[in-house]
Motif scaffolding. Structure first.
Motif, short mmCIF file in Angstrom:
data_model
loop_
_atom_site.label_atom_id
_atom_site.label_comp_id
_atom_site.label_asym_id
_atom_site.label_seq_id
_atom_site.Cartn_x
_atom_site.Cartn_y
_atom_site.Cartn_z
N ARG A 104 0.83 -1.21 0.00
CA ARG A 104 0.00 0.00 0.00
C ARG A 104 0.87 1.26 0.00
N TYR B 237 1.19 4.27 -2.80
CA TYR B 237 1.02 5.70 -2.48
C TYR B 237 2.23 6.50 -2.96
N GLU C 23 2.35 6.88 -6.69
CA GLU C 23 1.42 7.90 -7.16
C GLU C 23 1.98 9.30 -6.95
N ASP D 36 -3.21 8.92 3.85
CA ASP D 36 -3.27 9.91 2.79
C ASP D 36 -1.90 10.57 2.65
N TYR E 115 -9.18 12.13 -4.13
CA TYR E 115 -8.95 10.70 -3.97
C TYR E 115 -8.84 10.07 -5.34
N LYS E 116 -8.25 8.91 -5.34
CA LYS E 116 -8.09 8.16 -6.59
C LYS E 116 -8.11 6.68 -6.23
N ILE E 117 -8.86 5.94 -6.98
CA ILE E 117 -8.86 4.48 -6.81
C ILE E 117 -7.61 3.96 -7.52
N ILE E 118 -6.75 3.31 -6.75
CA ILE E 118 -5.54 2.76 -7.33
C ILE E 118 -5.55 1.25 -7.14
N GLU E 119 -4.58 0.61 -7.69
CA GLU E 119 -4.44 -0.84 -7.62
C GLU E 119 -4.80 -1.38 -6.22
N ASN E 120 -5.68 -2.36 -6.18
CA ASN E 120 -6.12 -2.97 -4.92
C ASN E 120 -6.76 -1.96 -3.98
#
Length: 167
Positions: free
Chosen positions: A70, A74, A77, A115, A162-167
């Protein structure tokens, strides 16, 4: 339990063998539960893995590996976003855990966060907002009472995305 946890968090400053001895005296399940209650299970799990402790609970490894994945996502990104901002000569300053995880820790998962907080110059605020939106992020406050008004955000100095990322 507290002494072991504090030693694990400050792993560079303690005698590993002393902590192995303490670990053997503890109820591992209870230790894990205490760490989980305090959101430290992944940090202590990393400590156990890195120092080859003979732990039994698979939860240590699972928590630490999930958190490493995770945190790496982050940081990936923020690196991508940082590169895009750099194309416009926009500098960012990573704040709080993001700055610590990115710039200080040997393993970013030792500094878990939910975050990423960062600063840009006020003159770069609107361009940064545009770049963030064009990078797949959604402008949305977590607090329902706040409204997504970029002109108001420019005055108050803050936005949330926010952004939906992998998993």
């Amino acid at each position: 339990y507290n002494k072991f946890i504090i030693n694990a968090i400050n792993s560079s400053k303690i005698d590993i063998e002393q902590n192995r001895y303490i670990f053997k005296l503890l109820n591992e399940k209870h230790l894990f539960d205490v760490c989980r209650e305090n959101e430290l299970e992944s940090i202590v799990g990393i400590y156990l893995r890195e120092n080859n402790f003979d732990f039994v609970l698979k939860e240590w490894k699972k928590a630490s590996i999930e958190n490493e994945k995770r945190m790496n996502l982050y940081l990936k990104e923020i690196m991508i976003l940082g590169e895009k901002l750099n194309q416009y000569n926009i500098d960012i300053v990573l704040l709080k855990n993001a700055g610590i995880a990115f710039g200080i820790m040997d393993n970013p998962a030792k500094c878990p966060m939910g975050d990423i907080d960062f600063l840009v110059r006020k003159k770069d605020f609107l361009k940064t907002h545009e770049i963030i939106l064009n990078s797949g992020f959604i402008y949305k406050y977590r607090n329902e009472s706040e409204r997504e008004d970029i002109d108001e955000a420019l005055i108050t100095g803050g936005t949330e995305y926010y952004k939906i990322i992998e998993n």
